[in-house]
Design a protein around this motif. Sequence first.
Motif, PDB file in Angstrom:
ATOM      1  N   GLY A 131       0.820  -1.206   0.000  1.00  0.00           N
ATOM      2  CA  GLY A 131       0.000   0.000   0.000  1.00  0.00           C
ATOM      3  C   GLY A 131       0.848   1.246   0.000  1.00  0.00           C
ATOM      4  N   CYS A 132       0.185   2.363   0.212  1.00  0.00           N
ATOM      5  CA  CYS A 132       0.830   3.676   0.228  1.00  0.00           C
ATOM      6  C   CYS A 132       0.658   4.297   1.606  1.00  0.00           C
ATOM      7  N   TYR A 133       1.753   4.847   2.150  1.00  0.00           N
ATOM      8  CA  TYR A 133       1.756   5.412   3.499  1.00  0.00           C
ATOM      9  C   TYR A 133       2.471   6.757   3.503  1.00  0.00           C
ATOM     10  N   ILE A 188       6.591   9.992   1.536  1.00  0.00           N
ATOM     11  CA  ILE A 188       5.622   9.001   1.085  1.00  0.00           C
ATOM     12  C   ILE A 188       6.352   7.690   0.843  1.00  0.00           C
ATOM     13  N   TYR A 189       5.786   6.599   1.384  1.00  0.00           N
ATOM     14  CA  TYR A 189       6.368   5.272   1.257  1.00  0.00           C
ATOM     15  C   TYR A 189       5.385   4.364   0.544  1.00  0.00           C
ATOM     16  N   PRO A 240       9.075   7.137  13.393  1.00  0.00           N
ATOM     17  CA  PRO A 240       8.241   6.765  12.255  1.00  0.00           C
ATOM     18  C   PRO A 240       6.789   6.502  12.663  1.00  0.00           C
ATOM     19  N   VAL A 241       5.907   7.326  12.156  1.00  0.00           N
ATOM     20  CA  VAL A 241       4.463   7.130  12.305  1.00  0.00           C
ATOM     21  C   VAL A 241       3.886   7.205  10.901  1.00  0.00           C
ATOM     22  N   LEU A 242       3.480   6.074  10.375  1.00  0.00           N
ATOM     23  CA  LEU A 242       3.004   6.003   9.007  1.00  0.00           C
ATOM     24  C   LEU A 242       1.486   5.964   8.984  1.00  0.00           C
ATOM     25  N   VAL A 243       0.927   6.810   8.120  1.00  0.00           N
ATOM     26  CA  VAL A 243      -0.522   6.952   8.017  1.00  0.00           C
ATOM     27  C   VAL A 243      -0.964   6.420   6.654  1.00  0.00           C
ATOM     28  N   LYS A 244      -2.001   5.617   6.651  1.00  0.00           N
ATOM     29  CA  LYS A 244      -2.484   5.022   5.409  1.00  0.00           C
ATOM     30  C   LYS A 244      -2.960   6.091   4.434  1.00  0.00           C
ATOM     31  N   ALA A 245      -2.697   5.883   3.150  1.00  0.00           N
ATOM     32  CA  ALA A 245      -3.310   6.717   2.130  1.00  0.00           C
ATOM     33  C   ALA A 245      -4.821   6.636   2.258  1.00  0.00           C
ATOM     34  N   GLY A 246      -5.484   7.784   2.185  1.00  0.00           N
ATOM     35  CA  GLY A 246      -6.931   7.847   2.348  1.00  0.00           C
ATOM     36  C   GLY A 246      -7.377   8.082   3.775  1.00  0.00           C
ATOM     37  N   MET A 285      15.820   7.503  -0.947  1.00  0.00           N
ATOM     38  CA  MET A 285      15.828   7.212  -2.377  1.00  0.00           C
ATOM     39  C   MET A 285      14.787   6.163  -2.768  1.00  0.00           C
ATOM     40  N   THR A 286      14.523   5.225  -1.881  1.00  0.00           N
ATOM     41  CA  THR A 286      13.657   4.098  -2.250  1.00  0.00           C
ATOM     42  C   THR A 286      12.280   4.146  -1.600  1.00  0.00           C
ATOM     43  N   ALA A 287      11.992   5.198  -0.841  1.00  0.00           N
ATOM     44  CA  ALA A 287      10.749   5.245  -0.059  1.00  0.00           C
ATOM     45  C   ALA A 287       9.513   4.986  -0.908  1.00  0.00           C
ATOM     46  N   ASP A 288       9.399   5.660  -2.044  1.00  0.00           N
ATOM     47  CA  ASP A 288       8.156   5.576  -2.815  1.00  0.00           C
ATOM     48  C   ASP A 288       8.256   4.639  -4.012  1.00  0.00           C
ATOM     49  N   LEU A 289       9.215   3.734  -3.984  1.00  0.00           N
ATOM     50  CA  LEU A 289       9.334   2.763  -5.084  1.00  0.00           C
ATOM     51  C   LEU A 289       8.520   1.498  -4.780  1.00  0.00           C
TER      52      LEU A 289
END
Length: 807
Positions: free
Chosen positions: A570-572, A580-581, A597-603, A803-807
């Motif tokens: 998914g996207c976070y 963005i990851y 690190p606190v990652l929030v779901k897309a949407g 560099m790789t977060a959103d790949l």
Amino acid sequence: MKQQFICDRKPKARPENVITGAGYRITFLTDRLVRFEYDRSGEFVDDASQVIWYRDLEDVPFEIRHKKEYMEIQTKSLRIRYDGKPFEESILSVRLRKPDNGCDLEWYYGKNEDRNLFGTARTLDEANGSIPLEKGILSRDGFAVLDDSKTILLTEDGWVKERKQTGEDFYLFAYGHDYRGAVRDFLRAAGRVPMLPKYALGNWWSRYYEYSQEEYKKLMDRFLNEEIPFSVAVIDMDWHITDIDPKYGSGWTGYTWNRKLFPDPKAFADDLHDRGMKVTLNVHPALGIRGSESMYEEMAEAMGVDPATDEPVEFDITNPKFLENYFEIVHHPLEEDGVDFWWLDWQQGGHTAVKGLDPLWMLNHYHYLDSGRDGKRRMTFSRYAGPGSHRYPIGFSGDTVVTWESLDFQPYFTATASNIGYGWWSHDIGGHMLGNRSDVMEARWYELGTFSPVNRLHSTKMSFSGKEPWNFRSEVEQAMGEALRLRHQLLPYIYTMNYLAYKEYRPLIAPMYYDYPENEQAYPVRELSFVEGVSNNQYLFGTDMMVAPITSDQIDILNQGKVKVWIPEGCYHDFFTGLIYKGEKVLWMFRDLNSIPVLVKAGAIIPMQKELFGKNFLKNPDELIIRVYGGEDGHYTHYEDDGETEDYRDGINCCFTEMRFDWENGIFTIEGAKGQKDLIPEKRAYTIDLCGVKESVPKLYAGGKEVEVKYEYEPKMGCVRIHIPKVSVDEKLEVVFGQKLALNDNHTLERVYDLLNQAQGSNLAKESAYQLLRSGKNLADILGELETTNLDKEIGQAVIEIMTADL
């Protein structure tokens, strides 16, 4: 027993769900939750037990087929084989049909629970790192057993009695990897997790220290001046007289205000209430009421003890007369002077005159029930007393040692407790005693506290144990203050999760495997050391957040901490940095002292508030800050009530505001409020932060009519900030964008430059790495060549994260 001590229960199962034979009884509570009893006398328990209060949950159709040597019972999900013998001699097996057409899972009586996912423990007192945990109701094998054979029973009149049956009485949870389903049905059978009063979700100030009344007020003034908010004042045991005549014994137990320190307790409590804070006092009940207490004479006479003898009124929790006088004579007058709830610091053993009765459980049970006698929301603050303790929040986890090892264990300990339904642990944030001074560790502990069930700072009397942020160096002080302020800002989100924990059986904090049960990365590996940065501590925070606390020291060359994080598919969005990851992958994540690190779901839709101080803090706010995260559709229903009564149990006196995000069409909607709308302001202002998107121009519609709107855009965070002045909560609001929305890019080179600019080490290596990143080569080649630049390993890992977060 008085009416407040008689609680709702429905312990008798539906007759049609029961199979009875010579010495055995099998009862279906649900299709996958089965009670097995065996007693040679044929006498079985239909009373509520200390753990299980509700056995009439639903109809469970089943068929029985009699074979030559056993009977076979078939439900929609289970096949049970049993030969009617005592369990230790019998053929007793259960097969679970997997809903995904995978291989069936099988359990048999006596099977080792080697893969149980554990529950929690009574206390972390004196713990320096990890401790053994009791088993929970979840297992990677798909089956878990809850043994209820030796617990005490509750009578219809609200009292307790010893269990006379000597056989076996256990519950088999056959839920496979449907962990949320197992927890839900455990709570249906044992009783729901009650909602906490709103004040309990703010910051708590606590210290074992001989404060005077004026010192405590001055400290609260200092916190206000520093803009550091608190909602609960915890007064440790020195509120009462501790220096007593040795003939009465120890001064640990006490109920009489120390007038040298607190000359006017009611005025003291009134002052704290005027600040919007609630008050709790610490008590150690074990030694009873001695002649040194101000209420001794009244208590002695009520219990038939001649006050002239100076004989103590012994603490006897198994005596109903003592229990009622304990509340009415000892506690209620103190409550009339301003005590809002009690901290039950029971440490003195587990035996009573009733066989099998734990006095801690008894104290928790009756203190909790008594606290709601005037209609206010019930609450206790005490240690865990075994399965079923979730009905009596909040849990005091005990006095831990101030070390990285203690900090590292707490996230795992807290999340795993949800496996026995115990979702409201309160730790000594910052650690309690001994250990070592580390400013960085304290900041990281505060950040864990922000994303904990209850955020209570606490420490011992030692001269250098104070947790006030100004006791630490400036950058640490700043990080601590921001963590405490953020906790209060997040209250609208956390309070809604408080409601969902009650209504939908969803704990605020849960292990990752609740949502990702078939992914090996979701399961912690506790035998690996915390210094390796293994992702043992990652957990779910509410419906839309994922937290990975940093529980090890800073890396000197980066002045950042690191933790290994698994990102599910998914996207976070990172709550703090905006990075963005995209999953699925494992990354080392690096953060400066101000964030974890606190990652929030897309949407996701995350409501927050601005008001942090005073009585208004406990009111439903006039303005909400709503973060909306790009990349997917989203839906959220905001819950509000009066924050303090039991009305929520009846579904009355509450208000719901539905919010939706349509990513494809670029529309964010706030529907008109529904329910008891006089609980919230007639008009409310909003700040809408659309996070992680490229700039887009919004239009605002209120009640279908276009309204002028102001907005601003922050490119690096990808945040469109929309300011909406006060509008009626009855009106539907729509934020509509004039073009298709797109996810923001991560401004990768800019972020890498900022990282390398601050990193210590070889300038040549940093320059070589930066030029390589700017070269335009494909990423695979860049990552392959990065090692040749001689960058320090951890600087290289931090570069790779970006560099790789959103790949």
